[in-house]
Scaffold this active site. Structure first.
Site, PDB file in Angstrom:
ATOM      1  N   TYR A 138     -50.010  21.546 -65.362  1.00  0.00           N
ATOM      2  CA  TYR A 138     -51.286  21.578 -64.654  1.00  0.00           C
ATOM      3  C   TYR A 138     -51.252  22.327 -63.326  1.00  0.00           C
ATOM      4  O   TYR A 138     -52.287  22.578 -62.730  1.00  0.00           O
ATOM      5  CB  TYR A 138     -51.745  20.135 -64.372  1.00  0.00           C
ATOM      6  CG  TYR A 138     -52.698  19.621 -65.410  1.00  0.00           C
ATOM      7  CD1 TYR A 138     -52.267  19.414 -66.719  1.00  0.00           C
ATOM      8  CD2 TYR A 138     -54.026  19.357 -65.097  1.00  0.00           C
ATOM      9  CE1 TYR A 138     -53.141  18.958 -67.679  1.00  0.00           C
ATOM     10  CE2 TYR A 138     -54.904  18.900 -66.061  1.00  0.00           C
ATOM     11  CZ  TYR A 138     -54.458  18.703 -67.346  1.00  0.00           C
ATOM     12  OH  TYR A 138     -55.326  18.254 -68.296  1.00  0.00           O
ATOM     13  N   LYS A 190     -41.846  14.606 -75.969  1.00  0.00           N
ATOM     14  CA  LYS A 190     -41.710  15.512 -77.121  1.00  0.00           C
ATOM     15  C   LYS A 190     -40.311  16.106 -77.037  1.00  0.00           C
ATOM     16  O   LYS A 190     -40.129  17.322 -76.856  1.00  0.00           O
ATOM     17  CB  LYS A 190     -42.814  16.594 -77.060  1.00  0.00           C
ATOM     18  CG  LYS A 190     -42.900  17.493 -78.285  1.00  0.00           C
ATOM     19  CD  LYS A 190     -43.501  16.817 -79.502  1.00  0.00           C
ATOM     20  CE  LYS A 190     -43.414  17.759 -80.700  1.00  0.00           C
ATOM     21  NZ  LYS A 190     -43.763  17.106 -81.982  1.00  0.00           N
ATOM     22  N   ASP A 224     -47.017  13.081 -80.655  1.00  0.00           N
ATOM     23  CA  ASP A 224     -47.795  13.086 -81.904  1.00  0.00           C
ATOM     24  C   ASP A 224     -47.765  11.712 -82.561  1.00  0.00           C
ATOM     25  O   ASP A 224     -48.777  11.233 -83.086  1.00  0.00           O
ATOM     26  CB  ASP A 224     -47.317  14.203 -82.855  1.00  0.00           C
ATOM     27  CG  ASP A 224     -45.805  14.387 -82.895  1.00  0.00           C
ATOM     28  OD1 ASP A 224     -45.086  13.662 -82.174  1.00  0.00           O
ATOM     29  OD2 ASP A 224     -45.334  15.253 -83.656  1.00  0.00           O
ATOM     30  N   ASP A 248     -53.462  13.520 -70.303  1.00  0.00           N
ATOM     31  CA  ASP A 248     -54.868  13.924 -70.393  1.00  0.00           C
ATOM     32  C   ASP A 248     -55.369  13.749 -71.824  1.00  0.00           C
ATOM     33  O   ASP A 248     -56.433  13.172 -72.058  1.00  0.00           O
ATOM     34  CB  ASP A 248     -54.993  15.401 -69.969  1.00  0.00           C
ATOM     35  CG  ASP A 248     -56.418  15.912 -70.103  1.00  0.00           C
ATOM     36  OD1 ASP A 248     -57.350  15.140 -69.818  1.00  0.00           O
ATOM     37  OD2 ASP A 248     -56.591  17.080 -70.511  1.00  0.00           O
ATOM     38  N   ASP A 252     -58.066  10.499 -73.746  1.00  0.00           N
ATOM     39  CA  ASP A 252     -59.364  10.670 -74.407  1.00  0.00           C
ATOM     40  C   ASP A 252     -59.358   9.948 -75.761  1.00  0.00           C
ATOM     41  O   ASP A 252     -60.353   9.336 -76.150  1.00  0.00           O
ATOM     42  CB  ASP A 252     -59.705  12.157 -74.613  1.00  0.00           C
ATOM     43  CG  ASP A 252     -60.533  12.710 -73.450  1.00  0.00           C
ATOM     44  OD1 ASP A 252     -60.393  12.201 -72.324  1.00  0.00           O
ATOM     45  OD2 ASP A 252     -61.327  13.655 -73.671  1.00  0.00           O
TER      46      ASP A 252
HETATM   47  C1  IPM Z   1     -59.522  14.474 -66.799  1.00  0.00           C
HETATM   48  C2  IPM Z   1     -60.200  15.788 -66.988  1.00  0.00           C
HETATM   49  C3  IPM Z   1     -59.569  16.806 -66.055  1.00  0.00           C
HETATM   50  C4  IPM Z   1     -58.096  16.890 -66.412  1.00  0.00           C
HETATM   51  C5  IPM Z   1     -60.216  18.197 -66.052  1.00  0.00           C
HETATM   52  C6  IPM Z   1     -61.695  18.118 -65.753  1.00  0.00           C
HETATM   53  C7  IPM Z   1     -59.528  19.126 -65.094  1.00  0.00           C
HETATM   54  O1  IPM Z   1     -60.134  16.192 -68.314  1.00  0.00           O
HETATM   55  O2  IPM Z   1     -59.582  13.938 -65.694  1.00  0.00           O
HETATM   56  O3  IPM Z   1     -58.928  13.969 -67.751  1.00  0.00           O
HETATM   57  O4  IPM Z   1     -57.736  17.608 -67.353  1.00  0.00           O
HETATM   58  O5  IPM Z   1     -57.307  16.223 -65.762  1.00  0.00           O
HETATM   59 MN    MN Z   2     -59.290  14.697 -69.621  1.00  0.00          MN
END
Ligand code: IPM
Ligand code: MN
Length: 353
Positions: A138, A190, A224, A248, A252
């Site tokens: 990042y 990984k 994975d 990240d 999600d």
């Molecule tokens: C998160 C978001 C951010 C990240 C983006 C918006 C830069 O996806 O906070 O998870 O990837 O960290």
């Molecule tokens: Mn994110």
């Protein structure tokens, strides 16, 4: 003696301001009930300001923000601005420069919330992901050569120091010890392909664990495989620690299993400095200004903020209020599917606090 917390508020883009408004409502209710004060200062950083002034973040901003007890952020991302400009210029810059090296993301299914995981309930889905937040792929180490030419190349490097890895692992071990759910820390890596970076992570994990946290059980998973088990057997997890990018992505996935972006909150933590709390979903431009977006993720981020500020009782009461609303009132958690408007949901939580 009355406790006062000064909080920088960055409502940001899209639906950010709408959800933050409800979060502020709940913070004020909690402050009144539990006898402290919140001093809220708003900052207009975001896409609209950038389009009007050409400035993403004024140079004085980071130092100014350092003076607050915490930062409360809505959302960053504007359809009129090229992806990356605001994300790197505001969100990532603040995480990096304020050295918020932990991104804490609870994955917790609240009562009454529907999960896409068949046969799983709140007793199965309750763990925390500790995402390393200031390193890895990042940080923008990389570049192009021959940009635009047919032989163009691009490189983006995953760089981790032992120091970064160790301080993140230490935080995660301490959290696993404190939570005491099953006393397990899982490292997500990984090592079969990223044989340098995740080798470093794995060695540090076992060395630190053996030396300082012998009471915490250690497990290792490839990223994975973690995705697979987060869906099939989420009850195995207690605390998962991982690098920035895997963190990240898997959070999600975790968010969807707890009911979606409407409920998922996170904290960018600097244990020695100022931390920043945010709903982890984006700015949702298509729902902006409609009073339909779910404010619970922002409200939960507010609860994490109270906890970090030392107001554990107030934090717990906000979480309990959220649970009572998801358990008894809301039809769903999606935008426009709650059976109530954004502000009605905020009112309900504030009342129950
Ligand atoms: C998160 C978001 C951010 C990240 C983006 C918006 C830069 O996806 O906070 O998870 O990837 O960290
Ligand atoms: Mn994110």
């Amino acid at each position: 003696m009355s406790r006062t917390y000064s909080i920088a508020v960055i409502p940001g883009d899209g639906t950010g301001p709408e959800v933050i408004r409800e979060g502020e409502k709940v913070l004020r209710a909690a402050a009144e009930k539990y006898g402290f004060k919140v001093d809220l200062h708003s900052f207009d950083f975001g896409g609209d300001r950038y389009l009007a002034t050409g400035e993403v973040l004024p140079d004085s901003a980071v130092d100014e923000l350092r003076g607050f007890d915490a930062i409360y952020l809505g959302a960053i991302g504007h359809p009129g601005v090229k992806p990356g400009v605001l994300e790197k210029g505001i969100l990532l810059r603040l995480r990096f420069e304020l050295d918020q090296y932990i991104n804490l993301r609870p994955v917790k299914l609240y009562p009454g919330v529907e999960t896409p995981l068949r046969g799983k309930g709140p007793e199965d889905i309750d763990y925390i992901v500790v995402r390393e937040n200031t390193g890895g792929i990042y940080t923008g180490v990389g570049g192009f050569s021959m940009k635009g030419a047919p032989q163009e190349t691009a490189v983006q490097s995953m760089v981790y120091s032992r120091f970064q890895v160790e301080r993140c692992l230490r935080y995660a071990f301490e959290l696993a010890r404190r939570r005491g759910k099953i006393g397990t820390l899982a490292l997500c890596g990984k090592t079969n392909v990223l044989t340098y970076v995740y080798d470093l992570w794995e060695r540090a994990f076992h060395e630190l664990g053996e030396k300082e946290f012998p009471d915490v059980k250690r497990e290792y998973y490839h990223v994975d495989a973690v995705c697979m088990w987060m869906v099939k057997n989420p009850e195995w997890f207690d605390v998962i620690v991982t690098g920035n990018m895997f963190g990240d992505i898997i959070t999600d996935l975790g968010a969807i299993t707890q009911g979606g972006m409407g409920i998922a909150a996170g904290g960018n933590i600097n244990p020695q400095g100022v931390s920043m709390f945010e709903p982890i979903g984006g700015s949702a431009p298509k729902y902006t200004g409609k009073n339909v977006i779910n404010p619970l993720a922002a409200i939960c981020a507010g609860s994490m903020m109270l906890d970090t500020l030392g107001e554990a009782e107030a934090a717990a009461s906000v979480e309990a209020a959220v649970m009572s609303v998801t358990g008894r009132e809301l039809e769903g958690l999606g935008a426009g599917k709650m059976g109530f408007s954004t502000s009605e949901v905020g009112d309900m939580v504030a009342e129950r606090v």
